[in-house]
Design a protein around this motif. Structure first.
Motif, mmCIF file in Angstrom:
data_model
loop_
_atom_site.group_PDB
_atom_site.id
_atom_site.type_symbol
_atom_site.label_atom_id
_atom_site.label_comp_id
_atom_site.label_asym_id
_atom_site.label_seq_id
_atom_site.Cartn_x
_atom_site.Cartn_y
_atom_site.Cartn_z
ATOM 1 N N PHE A 1 -4.820 -5.016 5.456
ATOM 2 C CA PHE A 1 -4.738 -3.597 3.849
ATOM 3 C C PHE A 1 -5.462 -2.645 4.094
ATOM 4 C CE2 PHE A 1 -7.006 -2.373 -0.358
ATOM 5 C CZ PHE A 1 -6.281 -2.343 -0.250
ATOM 6 N N THR A 2 -6.810 -2.773 4.363
ATOM 7 C CA THR A 2 -7.239 -1.810 4.875
ATOM 8 C C THR A 2 -7.314 -0.586 5.669
ATOM 9 O OG1 THR A 2 -9.604 -2.898 4.615
ATOM 10 C CG2 THR A 2 -10.209 -0.877 5.515
ATOM 11 N N VAL B 1 -4.934 1.154 3.871
ATOM 12 C CA VAL B 1 -5.166 2.730 3.068
ATOM 13 C C VAL B 1 -6.136 3.133 3.872
ATOM 14 C CG1 VAL B 1 -7.084 2.917 1.238
ATOM 15 C CG2 VAL B 1 -4.973 0.543 0.938
ATOM 16 N N VAL C 1 -6.945 -8.761 4.758
ATOM 17 C CA VAL C 1 -7.801 -8.005 4.844
ATOM 18 C C VAL C 1 -7.954 -6.600 5.200
ATOM 19 C CG1 VAL C 1 -10.027 -7.166 3.155
ATOM 20 C CG2 VAL C 1 -9.156 -9.273 3.211
ATOM 21 N N VAL D 1 -13.040 -7.699 -2.426
ATOM 22 C CA VAL D 1 -11.870 -8.719 -2.169
ATOM 23 C C VAL D 1 -11.570 -10.358 -1.182
ATOM 24 C CG1 VAL D 1 -9.417 -8.587 -1.899
ATOM 25 C CG2 VAL D 1 -10.446 -6.415 -2.807
ATOM 26 N N LEU E 1 -15.179 2.410 0.293
ATOM 27 C CA LEU E 1 -13.400 1.337 0.112
ATOM 28 C C LEU E 1 -14.009 0.268 0.928
ATOM 29 C CD1 LEU E 1 -10.453 1.388 0.672
ATOM 30 C CD2 LEU E 1 -10.388 3.117 2.385
ATOM 31 N N LEU E 2 -14.815 0.796 2.378
ATOM 32 C CA LEU E 2 -14.342 -0.554 3.189
ATOM 33 C C LEU E 2 -15.396 -1.428 2.258
ATOM 34 C CD1 LEU E 2 -15.947 0.915 6.638
ATOM 35 C CD2 LEU E 2 -14.167 0.315 5.813
ATOM 36 N N CYS F 1 -12.808 -2.986 -0.185
ATOM 37 C CA CYS F 1 -12.246 -4.236 0.298
ATOM 38 C C CYS F 1 -12.925 -5.486 0.671
ATOM 39 C CB CYS F 1 -12.227 -3.343 1.477
ATOM 40 S SG CYS F 1 -10.089 -2.264 1.227
ATOM 41 N N LEU G 1 -3.882 -6.357 -5.740
ATOM 42 C CA LEU G 1 -5.171 -6.900 -4.603
ATOM 43 C C LEU G 1 -6.008 -8.077 -4.845
ATOM 44 C CD1 LEU G 1 -5.466 -6.183 -2.026
ATOM 45 C CD2 LEU G 1 -7.208 -5.635 -2.204
ATOM 46 N N PHE H 1 -6.985 -2.780 -6.539
ATOM 47 C CA PHE H 1 -7.728 -3.688 -6.308
ATOM 48 C C PHE H 1 -8.863 -4.306 -7.679
ATOM 49 C CE2 PHE H 1 -8.850 -0.250 -3.671
ATOM 50 C CZ PHE H 1 -9.370 -1.375 -1.821
ATOM 51 N N VAL I 1 1.360 -1.174 -0.325
ATOM 52 C CA VAL I 1 0.116 0.114 0.070
ATOM 53 C C VAL I 1 1.015 1.211 0.193
ATOM 54 C CG1 VAL I 1 -1.892 1.254 1.035
ATOM 55 C CG2 VAL I 1 -1.863 -1.030 1.089
#
Length: 266
Positions: free
Chosen positions: A138-139, A142, A135, A167, A160-161, A164, A81, A77, A26
């Motif tokens: 990662f969130t 970011v 995950v 994913v 955004l949430l 994620c 990712l 994304f 990231v």
């Protein structure tokens, strides 16, 4: 939760390395955004490229690559990712039963007063917890790092949430498939190979097949299509990406559990 705790304990060190790697990924990616955001020629270049190539790099019409939503979608994304999360998930799924049986650590667990059903369920839940942790890391990375470079500007927290979360749901059926094959065969190799082959095939089908006739139907059934059909950072949540993988995941787990309960261990 003896079996779950054992798996989580065994994987704690590697999980720390994965978390560090996610954070570094990231940090490196968002640090590139300031050098791209004023490059208007990028849009002209993308419009001149074939549609297949634009799809593979995560470009979507109406969402400029120079915008934060377009940049993060294309650089993370839609490309790197999901590959990283799938590699982690498939490896963890294959290792949960198949890998443990292959290296001889499963039978000692079954020597405890624990049923096969409980053992398999706990190790599966622990595997999903590991996937979710990657995950989440990662969130958080970011959220913490992208604003420093203006790479989160204009992206709502909800978008955004949910991106994620999508994913995570993309990785769920592939992780569970690796788990199920490992539970059915008692071997990590076939579980990893088959799940990875299906993941790669799904990605190629999504990006290379046309959107006409039978090809359109095949694409529509792919978890990759559910995930990549729209840029959720810019266009908002996709119910298909978030919910469609769940019944597939549940079915695969049920099959793996049923097979594992009935077969002889290696």
């Amino acid at each position: 939760m003896t079996a779950a705790a054992r798996l989580l304990t065994d994987r704690r060190r590697s999980l720390l390395w994965w978390a560090a790697g996610m954070t570094a990924l990231v940090a490196f990616t968002v640090s590139l955004y300031p050098s791209l955001k004023n490059q208007t020629s990028v849009e002209d270049l993308m419009r001149d490229l074939p549609e297949t190539f634009r799809t593979m790099v995560g470009y979507q019409a109406g969402v400029p690559l120079t915008s934060p939503a377009g940049f993060l979608h294309a650089r993370l994304f839609a490309t790197v990712l999901p590959v990283v999360v799938l590699v982690f998930g498939i490896g963890a799924g294959a290792r949960a039963i198949g890998g443990a049986e292959e290296d001889g650590t499963l039978e000692p667990l079954l020597a405890n007063p624990i049923s096969r059903t409980r053992l398999a369920t706990e190790r599966y839940l622990a595997t999903i917890a590991l996937l979710a942790t990657v995950v989440v890391v990662f969130t958080l990375a970011v959220i913490a790092l992208a604003p420093l470079f203006g790479a989160l500007s204009g992206i709502s927290p909800t978008n955004l949430l949910t991106a994620c979360a999508a994913v995570f749901t993309l990785a769920l059926p592939h992780t569970t498939l690796a788990y199920t094959i490992g539970a059915a065969t008692g071997r990590r190799g076939p579980a990893t190979a088959i799940a990875a082959a299906i993941a790669v095939s799904g990605y190629l089908i999504q990006n290379l097949l046309s959107t006409q006739g039978t090809a359109k139907v095949v694409r529509a059934l792919s978890p990759w299509h559910w995930y990549l059909d729209q840029n959720m950072l810019a266009q908002g949540p996709s119910a298909l990406a978030l919910w469609a993988p769940l019944p597939v995941t549940a079915l695969l787990f049920a099959i793996g559990l049923a097979v594992f309960r009935r077969r002889d261990l290696r």
